[in-house]
Design a protein around this motif. Structure first.
Motif, PDB file in Angstrom:
ATOM      1  N   ALA A   3      22.506  38.419  35.248  1.00  0.00           N
ATOM      2  CA  ALA A   3      23.879  37.913  35.230  1.00  0.00           C
ATOM      3  C   ALA A   3      24.343  37.569  36.640  1.00  0.00           C
ATOM      4  CB  ALA A   3      24.813  38.947  34.605  1.00  0.00           C
ATOM      5  N   ARG A   4      23.995  38.397  37.617  1.00  0.00           N
ATOM      6  CA  ARG A   4      24.381  38.137  39.004  1.00  0.00           C
ATOM      7  C   ARG A   4      23.717  36.862  39.520  1.00  0.00           C
ATOM      8  NH1 ARG A   4      22.043  41.993  42.763  1.00  0.00           N
ATOM      9  NH2 ARG A   4      22.310  43.254  40.932  1.00  0.00           N
ATOM     10  N   ALA A   5      22.431  36.677  39.207  1.00  0.00           N
ATOM     11  CA  ALA A   5      21.723  35.474  39.661  1.00  0.00           C
ATOM     12  C   ALA A   5      22.340  34.218  39.048  1.00  0.00           C
ATOM     13  CB  ALA A   5      20.243  35.565  39.305  1.00  0.00           C
ATOM     14  N   ILE A   6      22.684  34.262  37.774  1.00  0.00           N
ATOM     15  CA  ILE A   6      23.314  33.106  37.127  1.00  0.00           C
ATOM     16  C   ILE A   6      24.696  32.859  37.726  1.00  0.00           C
ATOM     17  CG2 ILE A   6      24.254  32.200  34.965  1.00  0.00           C
ATOM     18  CD1 ILE A   6      21.946  33.675  33.555  1.00  0.00           C
ATOM     19  N   ALA A   7      25.475  33.936  37.906  1.00  0.00           N
ATOM     20  CA  ALA A   7      26.818  33.798  38.479  1.00  0.00           C
ATOM     21  C   ALA A   7      26.747  33.191  39.873  1.00  0.00           C
ATOM     22  CB  ALA A   7      27.517  35.152  38.517  1.00  0.00           C
ATOM     23  N   ASN A   8      25.777  33.609  40.669  1.00  0.00           N
ATOM     24  CA  ASN A   8      25.625  33.028  42.007  1.00  0.00           C
ATOM     25  C   ASN A   8      25.277  31.550  41.922  1.00  0.00           C
ATOM     26  OD1 ASN A   8      26.213  35.403  43.326  1.00  0.00           O
ATOM     27  ND2 ASN A   8      24.079  36.019  43.517  1.00  0.00           N
ATOM     28  N   ASP A  14      30.944  30.050  46.638  1.00  0.00           N
ATOM     29  CA  ASP A  14      32.177  30.730  46.219  1.00  0.00           C
ATOM     30  C   ASP A  14      31.839  32.169  45.836  1.00  0.00           C
ATOM     31  OD1 ASP A  14      34.610  31.560  45.188  1.00  0.00           O
ATOM     32  OD2 ASP A  14      34.565  30.200  43.465  1.00  0.00           O
ATOM     33  N   PRO A  15      31.701  33.059  46.830  1.00  0.00           N
ATOM     34  CA  PRO A  15      31.321  34.439  46.522  1.00  0.00           C
ATOM     35  C   PRO A  15      32.317  35.168  45.624  1.00  0.00           C
ATOM     36  CG  PRO A  15      31.707  34.169  48.891  1.00  0.00           C
ATOM     37  CD  PRO A  15      31.828  32.822  48.251  1.00  0.00           C
ATOM     38  N   GLU A  16      33.598  34.843  45.753  1.00  0.00           N
ATOM     39  CA  GLU A  16      34.596  35.484  44.891  1.00  0.00           C
ATOM     40  C   GLU A  16      34.413  35.049  43.444  1.00  0.00           C
ATOM     41  OE1 GLU A  16      38.495  34.836  46.458  1.00  0.00           O
ATOM     42  OE2 GLU A  16      38.052  35.900  48.313  1.00  0.00           O
ATOM     43  N   GLY A  17      34.149  33.771  43.226  1.00  0.00           N
ATOM     44  CA  GLY A  17      33.894  33.272  41.869  1.00  0.00           C
ATOM     45  C   GLY A  17      32.636  33.887  41.289  1.00  0.00           C
ATOM     46  N   ALA A  18      31.600  34.014  42.104  1.00  0.00           N
ATOM     47  CA  ALA A  18      30.355  34.634  41.645  1.00  0.00           C
ATOM     48  C   ALA A  18      30.600  36.084  41.257  1.00  0.00           C
ATOM     49  CB  ALA A  18      29.287  34.541  42.729  1.00  0.00           C
ATOM     50  N   ALA A  19      31.369  36.804  42.055  1.00  0.00           N
ATOM     51  CA  ALA A  19      31.675  38.206  41.750  1.00  0.00           C
ATOM     52  C   ALA A  19      32.461  38.322  40.453  1.00  0.00           C
ATOM     53  CB  ALA A  19      32.441  38.843  42.903  1.00  0.00           C
ATOM     54  N   ARG A  20      33.430  37.415  40.248  1.00  0.00           N
ATOM     55  CA  ARG A  20      34.212  37.433  38.999  1.00  0.00           C
ATOM     56  C   ARG A  20      33.321  37.168  37.796  1.00  0.00           C
ATOM     57  NH1 ARG A  20      37.971  34.706  41.998  1.00  0.00           N
ATOM     58  NH2 ARG A  20      37.206  32.715  41.238  1.00  0.00           N
ATOM     59  N   ASP A  21      32.459  36.136  37.892  1.00  0.00           N
ATOM     60  CA  ASP A  21      31.576  35.814  36.766  1.00  0.00           C
ATOM     61  C   ASP A  21      30.593  36.944  36.488  1.00  0.00           C
ATOM     62  OD1 ASP A  21      32.696  33.404  36.077  1.00  0.00           O
ATOM     63  OD2 ASP A  21      31.168  32.178  37.060  1.00  0.00           O
ATOM     64  N   ALA A  22      30.051  37.562  37.538  1.00  0.00           N
ATOM     65  CA  ALA A  22      29.115  38.677  37.345  1.00  0.00           C
ATOM     66  C   ALA A  22      29.819  39.861  36.691  1.00  0.00           C
ATOM     67  CB  ALA A  22      28.495  39.083  38.677  1.00  0.00           C
ATOM     68  N   ALA A  23      31.044  40.153  37.118  1.00  0.00           N
ATOM     69  CA  ALA A  23      31.804  41.253  36.514  1.00  0.00           C
ATOM     70  C   ALA A  23      32.099  40.961  35.045  1.00  0.00           C
ATOM     71  CB  ALA A  23      33.094  41.489  37.286  1.00  0.00           C
ATOM     72  N   HIS A  24      32.483  39.708  34.761  1.00  0.00           N
ATOM     73  CA  HIS A  24      32.750  39.322  33.363  1.00  0.00           C
ATOM     74  C   HIS A  24      31.483  39.479  32.516  1.00  0.00           C
ATOM     75  CE1 HIS A  24      34.201  37.114  29.900  1.00  0.00           C
ATOM     76  NE2 HIS A  24      33.097  36.393  29.958  1.00  0.00           N
ATOM     77  N   ALA A  25      30.347  39.074  33.055  1.00  0.00           N
ATOM     78  CA  ALA A  25      29.088  39.186  32.321  1.00  0.00           C
ATOM     79  C   ALA A  25      28.736  40.648  32.080  1.00  0.00           C
ATOM     80  CB  ALA A  25      27.964  38.486  33.081  1.00  0.00           C
ATOM     81  N   ARG A  26      28.936  41.504  33.079  1.00  0.00           N
ATOM     82  CA  ARG A  26      28.655  42.936  32.883  1.00  0.00           C
ATOM     83  C   ARG A  26      29.540  43.520  31.792  1.00  0.00           C
ATOM     84  NH1 ARG A  26      27.996  42.669  38.460  1.00  0.00           N
ATOM     85  NH2 ARG A  26      30.122  43.340  38.854  1.00  0.00           N
TER      86      ARG A  26
END
Length: 77
Positions: A3-8, A14-26
């Motif tokens: 999930a983190r790799a896809i979010a990145n 956009d590290p903040e966007g990646a962090a949000r997407d990774a958190a949502h996926a978790r």
């Protein structure tokens, strides 16, 4: 890790966007596990540019409308 790799990948630069997407996926994964769903092990390749996730149909559910898995053509019998 998948999930983190896809979010990145979805949020390059956009590290903040990646962090949000990774958190949502978790959260999505945790919810699915609470419902009794079982997942196959994730597939990630490490390369010179970082981790690259192998996108599968499950990721279309995890990131709806943003990720598409490559489909294998049906084989004739």
């Amino acid at each position: 890790m998948v999930a983190r790799a896809i979010a990145n990948g979805l949020n390059k630069g956009d590290p903040e966007g990646a962090a949000r997407d990774a958190a949502h996926a978790r959260e999505w994964i945790a919810d699915q596990l609470d419902k009794g769903r079982v997942f196959e092990p994730g597939k990630v390749r490490d390369g010179e540019k970082g981790a690259v996730a192998v996108v599968e149909p499950i990721h279309e559910e995890m990131f709806p409308g943003r990720v598409r898995a490559q489909r294998q053509p049906d084989r004739e019998r």
